[in-house]
Design an enzyme around this catalytic site. Structure first.
Site, PDB file in Angstrom:
ATOM      1  CG  ASP A 148      79.974 -80.487  15.616  1.00 29.93           C
ATOM      2  OD1 ASP A 148      79.303 -80.279  16.644  1.00 29.93           O
ATOM      3  OD2 ASP A 148      80.727 -81.468  15.500  1.00 29.93           O
ATOM      4  CD  GLU A 149      80.238 -84.170  12.359  1.00 28.49           C
ATOM      5  OE1 GLU A 149      80.012 -84.761  13.433  1.00 28.49           O
ATOM      6  OE2 GLU A 149      81.175 -84.487  11.595  1.00 28.49           O
TER       7      GLU A 149
END
Length: 474
Positions: A148-149
């Site tokens: 993620d991210e």
């Protein structure tokens, strides 16, 4: 079965970065997790895993030992909690890339957050991390590889050159690394299915996702922690993923750690609303493709940020959220069940609980953190900023010059001494309670961030007062 619309598995996320609980505390709360309706754990080790060999620098000073990991897994099995480990393999790699030994594998040389996906050594590194974690976990069905991210992906020098070639995009770069990591896991552990956070996939077109070949390899975990989660947009996202060929999906909600980077108390109402919205999403879908939901409980926003709500502080919120899922909604009966299981006389969901005297493991920490969060700073401000004898006769000007009117002493010295004594007592009580649950680094950090600044303000006034009293009068 009530609540089964959210899939078979209800995972409690243990975010261990920053404040890993002692095994003795996990032994106390795992039975409670099970009673509340959890049947699994999503364990995010970060720097608390006992990495060995070339990976040894990743270990924090308070990392678990291999025997402690085995004990945690034994306790989980004892209380019917299936364990899914989570190891970041792309973004949120600060705990790895901050080290000099691995800094050359950063996507952007100055930022330690994202891994350079062009280097073969990057895949060797995350492969080794996965292998060491998997080796201590027998009988795994899933392994969460994070992803993620991945901020600044495509902004490294190698990526910029790669992106200049025709047909290359940051999306393809992202998918290629995800596929490589998932492929490695599946080649070494064919019975284990990789899970990924879905945010890097969300904005991609169906065509890009379908053509990439990612769908058969991973199960996306769709995360949204908002109280006003948009049900229709999440239903559309699920439909899109299914059309792209992902056979199985997960949801991820939050029971704490998602409402403020330095939040110390958990607002139960926010998280309750989040789960009620997820129930609506599930009701709009065919349940067959949904594996379950992970109730995340973030301990830090990232490796370098401060601690947010400690695990014991978030237990009432977790209890409300698990019971809401278990019962397919929130009701007076759910409230009463939670109160009974936690030993809380009055559960407040729409405001911070004003007084908490529960009997659940760690309830003393919640009670003391609540006291400090509500009253420490206001009581110090009241004395130092609103007591006219302090502001008028013992201001910074007076303190610097060691001047004090003897009469004004009688109007604030006893109060200041009493306040300092009271809050020092609370701090000592909280420190003792925290030390039963956490290791020294987490205890020291929480007190330094949340208690010391105000105690220090008080102490400095008292020191200046002593200095002024002893100074020769001019």
């Amino acid at each position: 079965m009530p609540g089964s619309s959210l899939g078979a598995l209800r995972l409690v996320h243990l975010d261990l970065k920053g404040a890993p609980p002692r095994v003795s505390y996990l032994a106390q709360i795992f039975p409670l997790f099970h009673t509340l309706g959890a049947n699994g754990l999503l364990v995010e080790y970060e720097d608390t895993f006992p990495y060995e060999g070339e990976l040894k620098p990743l270990q924090a000073s308070h990392a678990y030992s291999p025997s402690e990991i085995k004990e945690i897994l034994h306790l989980a099995k004892l209380h019917k909690l299936e364990v899914i480990p989570l190891v970041q393999t792309f973004g949120h790699m600060e705990f790895v890339l901050k080290h000099e030994e691995f800094a050359h594998l950063r996507e952007v040389a100055t930022f330690p957050n994202a891994l350079n996906p062009h280097r073969e050594e990057s895949l060797v590194l995350v492969g080794a991390m996965i292998e060491q974690v998997a080796a201590l976990h027998g009988g795994l069905r899933w392994f969460h590889i994070g992803a993620d991210e991945v901020y600044y992906l495509g902004e490294g020098e190698e990526s910029k050159q790669w992106l200049q070639q025709e047909g290359n995009t940051a999306e393809k770069l992202c998918l290629a690394h995800m596929k490589a990591v998932a492929g490695h896991l599946l080649s070494t552990h064919p019975a284990v299915k990789p899970i990924v956070w879905d945010d890097m996939l969300r904005g991609m077109s169906e065509e890009t996702l379908a053509e990439s070949g990612i769908a058969p390899l991973v199960e996306p975990m769709i995360w949204d922690y908002a109280a006003d989660l948009d049900v229709s947009s999440r239903v559309l996202l699920v439909d899109k993923y299914r059309r792209c060929g992902f056979p199985k999906l997960w949801f991820a909600s939050a029971f704490k750690g998602a409402t403020g980077v330095n939040q110390s108390l958990t607002l139960i109402g926010h998280h309750l609303k989040n789960h009620l919205q997820w129930l609506k999403v599930a009701e709009s879908l065919a349940a067959d493709g949904l594996q379950g939901i992970a109730l995340t409980g973030w301990q830090r926003y990232d490796h370098f940020s401060v601690l947010c709500e400690l695990l014991p502080v978030g237990i009432p919120s977790l209890a409300v959220c698990l019971q809401t899922i278990e019962n397919g909604g929130y009701s007076e009966q759910v409230k009463e069940t939670v109160e009974k299981l936690l030993g809380i006389s009055n559960l407040e969901v729409d405001t911070f609980m004003s007084e908490c005297s529960g009997t659940f493991p760690g309830s003393d920490i919640l009670s003391l953190v609540t006291q400090i969060s509500f009253y420490l700073k206001p009581s110090v401000d009241e004395l130092l900023e609103r007591n006219r004898y302090v502001t008028g006769w013992f201001s910074l000007y007076h303190r610097k010059r060691k001047l004090v009117h003897p009469i004004s002493l009688h109007h604030f010295q006893p109060q200041a001494l009493s306040l300092l004594s009271k809050w020092n007592g609370v701090r000592q009580e909280l420190q003792a309670a925290l030390e039963k649950v956490f290791y020294a680094p987490a205890v020291d950090e929480w007190l330094e961030e949340n208690v010391q600044p105000n105690l220090q303000r008080l102490q400095e006034v008292m020191d200046d007062l002593d200095g002024a009293i002893q100074a020769p009068s001019s």
